[in-house]
Design a protein around this motif. Sequence first.
Motif, mmCIF file in Angstrom:
data_model
loop_
_atom_site.group_PDB
_atom_site.id
_atom_site.type_symbol
_atom_site.label_atom_id
_atom_site.label_comp_id
_atom_site.label_asym_id
_atom_site.label_seq_id
_atom_site.Cartn_x
_atom_site.Cartn_y
_atom_site.Cartn_z
ATOM 1 N N ALA A 117 31.328 -14.603 48.753
ATOM 2 C CA ALA A 117 30.860 -14.122 47.452
ATOM 3 C C ALA A 117 30.106 -12.803 47.577
ATOM 4 O O ALA A 117 30.209 -11.939 46.698
ATOM 5 N N THR A 118 29.330 -12.629 48.653
ATOM 6 C CA THR A 118 28.585 -11.384 48.836
ATOM 7 C C THR A 118 29.367 -10.362 49.647
ATOM 8 O O THR A 118 29.098 -9.163 49.565
ATOM 9 N N ARG A 119 30.339 -10.836 50.427
ATOM 10 C CA ARG A 119 31.134 -9.913 51.244
ATOM 11 C C ARG A 119 32.122 -9.109 50.403
ATOM 12 O O ARG A 119 32.349 -7.923 50.674
ATOM 13 N N ALA A 120 32.710 -9.714 49.382
ATOM 14 C CA ALA A 120 33.762 -9.050 48.615
ATOM 15 C C ALA A 120 33.316 -7.722 48.000
ATOM 16 O O ALA A 120 34.015 -6.711 48.138
ATOM 17 N N PRO A 121 32.165 -7.658 47.309
ATOM 18 C CA PRO A 121 31.745 -6.362 46.764
ATOM 19 C C PRO A 121 31.469 -5.332 47.858
ATOM 20 O O PRO A 121 31.762 -4.148 47.680
ATOM 21 N N LEU A 122 30.898 -5.762 48.984
ATOM 22 C CA LEU A 122 30.647 -4.843 50.081
ATOM 23 C C LEU A 122 31.945 -4.260 50.617
ATOM 24 O O LEU A 122 32.052 -3.050 50.843
ATOM 25 N N LEU A 123 32.931 -5.100 50.812
ATOM 26 C CA LEU A 123 34.210 -4.634 51.329
ATOM 27 C C LEU A 123 34.879 -3.665 50.359
ATOM 28 O O LEU A 123 35.458 -2.651 50.776
ATOM 29 N N ALA A 124 34.801 -3.967 49.071
ATOM 30 C CA ALA A 124 35.436 -3.107 48.078
ATOM 31 C C ALA A 124 34.882 -1.697 48.133
ATOM 32 O O ALA A 124 35.624 -0.712 48.067
ATOM 33 N N ALA A 169 21.597 0.327 62.653
ATOM 34 C CA ALA A 169 22.866 0.784 63.223
ATOM 35 C C ALA A 169 23.576 -0.342 63.964
ATOM 36 O O ALA A 169 24.795 -0.498 63.874
ATOM 37 N N GLN A 170 22.795 -1.150 64.691
ATOM 38 C CA GLN A 170 23.373 -2.270 65.428
ATOM 39 C C GLN A 170 24.002 -3.288 64.478
ATOM 40 O O GLN A 170 25.138 -3.751 64.690
ATOM 41 N N LEU A 171 23.307 -3.597 63.403
ATOM 42 C CA LEU A 171 23.777 -4.631 62.482
ATOM 43 C C LEU A 171 24.913 -4.141 61.593
ATOM 44 O O LEU A 171 25.911 -4.838 61.403
ATOM 45 N N VAL A 172 24.769 -2.935 61.054
ATOM 46 C CA VAL A 172 25.823 -2.396 60.193
ATOM 47 C C VAL A 172 27.083 -2.146 61.011
ATOM 48 O O VAL A 172 28.202 -2.439 60.564
ATOM 49 N N GLY A 173 26.922 -1.637 62.234
ATOM 50 C CA GLY A 173 28.081 -1.414 63.088
ATOM 51 C C GLY A 173 28.811 -2.697 63.416
ATOM 52 O O GLY A 173 30.055 -2.751 63.389
ATOM 53 N N THR A 174 28.083 -3.745 63.705
ATOM 54 C CA THR A 174 28.697 -5.044 63.990
ATOM 55 C C THR A 174 29.480 -5.547 62.782
ATOM 56 O O THR A 174 30.620 -6.026 62.906
ATOM 57 N N ALA A 175 28.875 -5.440 61.604
ATOM 58 C CA ALA A 175 29.537 -5.910 60.389
ATOM 59 C C ALA A 175 30.799 -5.098 60.091
ATOM 60 O O ALA A 175 31.832 -5.658 59.703
ATOM 61 N N LEU A 176 30.742 -3.798 60.279
ATOM 62 C CA LEU A 176 31.907 -2.959 60.010
ATOM 63 C C LEU A 176 33.063 -3.274 60.952
ATOM 64 O O LEU A 176 34.220 -3.391 60.527
ATOM 65 N N LEU A 177 32.749 -3.411 62.229
ATOM 66 C CA LEU A 177 33.804 -3.711 63.195
ATOM 67 C C LEU A 177 34.419 -5.086 62.944
ATOM 68 O O LEU A 177 35.623 -5.282 63.101
ATOM 69 N N ARG A 178 33.600 -6.037 62.532
ATOM 70 C CA ARG A 178 34.076 -7.410 62.338
ATOM 71 C C ARG A 178 34.846 -7.577 61.035
ATOM 72 O O ARG A 178 35.907 -8.226 61.013
ATOM 73 N N HIS A 179 34.348 -6.978 59.937
ATOM 74 C CA HIS A 179 34.901 -7.284 58.619
ATOM 75 C C HIS A 179 35.722 -6.157 57.997
ATOM 76 O O HIS A 179 36.570 -6.432 57.141
ATOM 77 N N VAL A 180 35.468 -4.906 58.363
ATOM 78 C CA VAL A 180 36.210 -3.793 57.778
ATOM 79 C C VAL A 180 37.351 -3.367 58.699
ATOM 80 O O VAL A 180 38.516 -3.340 58.297
ATOM 81 N N LEU A 181 37.021 -3.068 59.946
ATOM 82 C CA LEU A 181 38.049 -2.671 60.902
ATOM 83 C C LEU A 181 38.748 -3.861 61.533
ATOM 84 O O LEU A 181 39.831 -3.714 62.113
ATOM 85 N N LYS A 182 38.090 -5.035 61.470
ATOM 86 C CA LYS A 182 38.654 -6.286 62.023
ATOM 87 C C LYS A 182 39.081 -6.113 63.477
ATOM 88 O O LYS A 182 40.193 -6.471 63.874
ATOM 89 N N LEU A 183 38.182 -5.569 64.256
ATOM 90 C CA LEU A 183 38.452 -5.325 65.670
ATOM 91 C C LEU A 183 38.321 -6.626 66.451
ATOM 92 O O LEU A 183 37.299 -7.301 66.400
ATOM 93 N N GLU A 184 39.369 -6.983 67.171
ATOM 94 C CA GLU A 184 39.353 -8.197 67.997
ATOM 95 C C GLU A 184 38.847 -7.872 69.409
ATOM 96 O O GLU A 184 39.062 -6.766 69.899
ATOM 97 N N PRO A 185 38.132 -8.818 70.033
ATOM 98 C CA PRO A 185 37.910 -10.219 69.620
ATOM 99 C C PRO A 185 36.709 -10.429 68.700
ATOM 100 O O PRO A 185 36.426 -11.558 68.326
#
Length: 209
Positions: A117-124, A169-185
């Motif tokens: 619910a909170t992720r969708a607006p951020l991703l958009a 930077a640590q937290l925003v970077g982690t979130a971007l890689l995980r949810h926006v760029l979807k970098l595995e693993p």
Amino acid sequence: MTGPTAPSAAGPPARRRGRPSRAESAGTRDRILAAAREEFSARGYDRTSVRRIAQAAGVDSALVHHCFGTKEQVFAAAVEVAFAPALAAPDTLAEGPPDGVGERLTRFVLGVWENPATRAPLLAILRSAVTDDTDPAVFRRLVAAQLVRRTAARLDLPDAELRAELAAAQLVGTALLRHVLKLEPLASADLEEIIARVSPVVQKHLTQP
């Protein structure tokens, strides 16, 4: 003698133009912002116009300008609303002992991203930001004023703002890689494992010499 002529059936109401009534204002603004997030996400900043946002929200373009101003101001408002759940993050610093601030802050920020619910607006909003040449000042002002400075104000250290920026930077970077760029693993990793690995780094930025 004929009776009074019966009133003709009314057709569907036309789209309202101009300013809404006071009772409608909050709902109208929310509808415009929701439409703006969708348009910016689907078309990008450059290809999104105030006219398209108005059409998607079912209002007149003049009303969008009245409520928010220019397209950049609509974008800024959409960004602020999208980030609203994360803006309470600095408050977590005072909710327990100092040696746990890293975990509390990490868990709170990443938790906002894990909640659909909170992720969708951020991703958009962020999808538009990372794919277009939008002005980074919108994000810089929001992050600086609402996250970094409020976090720094709770740290009794001479370099508090730099520490807060590094933690962000640590937290925003982690979130971007995980949810926006979807970098595995990272994208598929267990949340608790991520928190366990990221929290000590955030803790060090915020409290250690």
